[in-house]
Design an enzyme around this catalytic site. Structure first.
Site, mmCIF file in Angstrom:
data_model
loop_
_atom_site.group_PDB
_atom_site.id
_atom_site.type_symbol
_atom_site.label_atom_id
_atom_site.label_comp_id
_atom_site.label_asym_id
_atom_site.label_seq_id
_atom_site.Cartn_x
_atom_site.Cartn_y
_atom_site.Cartn_z
ATOM 1 N N LYS A 81 66.762 -56.167 -27.080
ATOM 2 C CA LYS A 81 66.746 -56.762 -28.425
ATOM 3 C C LYS A 81 65.693 -57.834 -28.576
ATOM 4 C CE LYS A 81 71.017 -55.245 -30.050
ATOM 5 N NZ LYS A 81 70.156 -54.178 -30.633
ATOM 6 N N GLU A 103 72.374 -59.915 -38.892
ATOM 7 C CA GLU A 103 73.743 -59.418 -38.793
ATOM 8 C C GLU A 103 74.011 -59.189 -37.307
ATOM 9 O OE1 GLU A 103 71.133 -57.477 -39.479
ATOM 10 O OE2 GLU A 103 71.382 -56.322 -37.659
ATOM 11 N N SER A 364 69.117 -50.243 -21.243
ATOM 12 C CA SER A 364 68.832 -51.110 -22.390
ATOM 13 C C SER A 364 69.381 -52.521 -22.228
ATOM 14 C CB SER A 364 69.403 -50.486 -23.672
ATOM 15 O OG SER A 364 70.795 -50.264 -23.530
HETATM 16 C C1 LIG Z 1 73.119 -52.750 -31.698
HETATM 17 C C2 LIG Z 1 73.299 -54.128 -32.348
HETATM 18 C C3 LIG Z 1 73.038 -54.090 -33.823
HETATM 19 C C4 LIG Z 1 72.777 -55.208 -34.563
HETATM 20 N N1 LIG Z 1 72.516 -54.870 -35.852
HETATM 21 C C5 LIG Z 1 72.615 -53.515 -35.971
HETATM 22 C C6 LIG Z 1 72.456 -52.712 -37.097
HETATM 23 C C7 LIG Z 1 72.634 -51.333 -36.941
HETATM 24 C C8 LIG Z 1 72.965 -50.798 -35.678
HETATM 25 C C9 LIG Z 1 73.118 -51.617 -34.538
HETATM 26 C C10 LIG Z 1 72.945 -52.985 -34.715
HETATM 27 C C11 LIG Z 1 74.703 -54.574 -31.974
HETATM 28 N N2 LIG Z 1 75.666 -53.741 -32.701
HETATM 29 C C12 LIG Z 1 74.905 -56.032 -32.295
HETATM 30 O O1 LIG Z 1 75.785 -56.325 -33.052
HETATM 31 O O2 LIG Z 1 74.207 -56.882 -31.796
#
Ligand SMILES: C[C@@H](c1c[nH]c2ccccc12)[C@H](N)C(=O)O
Length: 378
Positions: A81, A103, A364
């Protein structure tokens, strides 16, 4: 468009204009050697790139294939990330924005965004479902430690889906001073393309490393887990022009590419899990980071082109794969990444992966965050 019938910019009018500005700024930045150089420097001195390509010799011996791991678990903050958030934070600075809006569900992207904001002197506001705030308390602490504001989202299922909607709604009123920093290859154009471009450092590095490491120079298979799909999109980008077979591995309970249907969400037309009335259904996975009930438009397009295959593995297979990697190679993977390995183990076992195949798999993220989940399974 860029991804066939998928993608687009299905967003409220004020966001369409904001997205157009991001698109214009990104194209300009991506063509500017100064921007590329500044990002490469940040990725080297702060994120710890390049990440190693690790031959998994003992596991390869056991499986009868030649498996190499692209080690995104060894970056700063422990997952791919950071590649995306450093790029977006640098772009936000170039655009004169002073705040990142993001988010998060699992909290990984929230922590990465807070990290990049702190590093570049930006504010950070992270929207997170109330349910996830309870489940991911450690990541909430990290975000606040890094100076981010974590905003609880109480709408809908109070998870990633609603946090993403809330973050975009908030951006509508803050486009002048804030940049929306999305966490995967989803959302309105240009985000799916821009995030893939920021993540392609994975695939570009791996391509050069495979050329040196593998006799054939290009692996037979390139495998990565798919939640929204950003680490897979970045890895695949490095091998799109080769004969490598691309395999995206999803969670059985969150399989947008494998089981989703055409729909529009978060400003983008792609494949989403939905009931017969078109209501998006909740994703379920042992891996919090695969918690998105859809998949990025590029993966929908690659699936339709037959250029990539999308498969699913169960929670149990993923957990077993995580333990197996830990005990044969001394690496504890994120449960998300363990999904990719679970398919390699299954396919090597049932002959779908021919003996002697060369396999590149993106690891990852690291599994420290998942130890409590794994403890119950051991
Ligand atoms: C993978 C990453 C994520 C963050 N934002 C996302 C938007 C669409 C799909 C995945 C994500 C993860 N779910 C998170 O909350 O950090």
């Amino acid at each position: 468009g860029r991804f066939g019938e998928y993608g687009g910019r299905y967003a409220p009018e004020s966001l369409v204009e904001a997205c157009r500005e991001v698109d214009e700024a990104f194209r300009d930045a991506w063509a500017d050697p100064g921007f590329r150089g500044a990002l490469a420097r940040l990725l080297a001195v702060h994120a710890g790139r390049p990440t190693p390509l690790t031959p998994a010799d003992r596991l390869s011996e056991a499986l009868g294939v030649r498996l190499c791991l692209k080690r995104e678990d060894l970056t700063h903050t422990g997952s791919h990330k950071i590649n995306n958030v450093l790029g977006q934070a640098l772009l936000a600075t170039r655009m004169g924005r002073r705040r990142l809006i993001a988010e998060t569900g699992a909290g990984q992207h929230g922590v990465a965004t807070a990290t990049a904001a702190a590093l570049l002197g930006l504010e950070a506001t992270v929207f997170m479902g109330e349910r996830d705030i309870e489940r991911q308390a450690l990541n909430v602490f990290r975000m606040r430690m890094l100076g981010a504001e974590v905003v609880p989202v109480t709408a809908g299922s109070r998870t990633l889906k609603d946090a993403t909607s809330e973050a975009m709604r908030h951006w509508v009123g803050a486009t002048g001073d804030s940049h929306y920093c999305i966490g995967s290859v989803v959302g309105p154009d240009p985000y799916p393309w821009m995030v893939r471009e920021f993540q392609r450092i994975i695939g570009d590095e791996a391509r050069a490393q495979c050329a040196a490491e593998l006799r054939t120079g290009v692996p037979d298979y390139v495998v990565a887990c798919v939640g929204g799909g950003s680490n897979a999109a970045g890895t695949f980008a490095g091998f799109a022009d080769t004969r490598a077979l691309l395999v995206g591995v999803e969670a059985e309970g969150g399989a947008g590419a494998s089981r989703g249907r055409l729909g529009v969400m978060h400003g983008c037309r792609s494949l989403f899990l939905q009931d017969d009335d078109g209501q998006i259904t909740q994703a379920h996975s042992i891996a919090a980071g695969l918690d998105y009930p859809g998949v990025g438009p590029e993966h929908a397009h690659l699936r339709d082109l037959g250029r990539a295959r999308y498969v699913t593995v169960s929670d149990e297979e993923a957990a077993a794969a995580a333990v197996r990697l830990a005990r044969t190679e001394g690496i504890v993977p994120a449960l998300e990444s363990a999904h990719a390995l679970a398919w390699v183990i299954r396919a090597a076992g049932d002959g779908e992966l021919p003996a002697g195949s060369t396999v590149l798999m993106t690891l990852s993220g690291r599994g420290d965050k998942d130890v409590s989940t794994l403890k119950e399974l051991l």
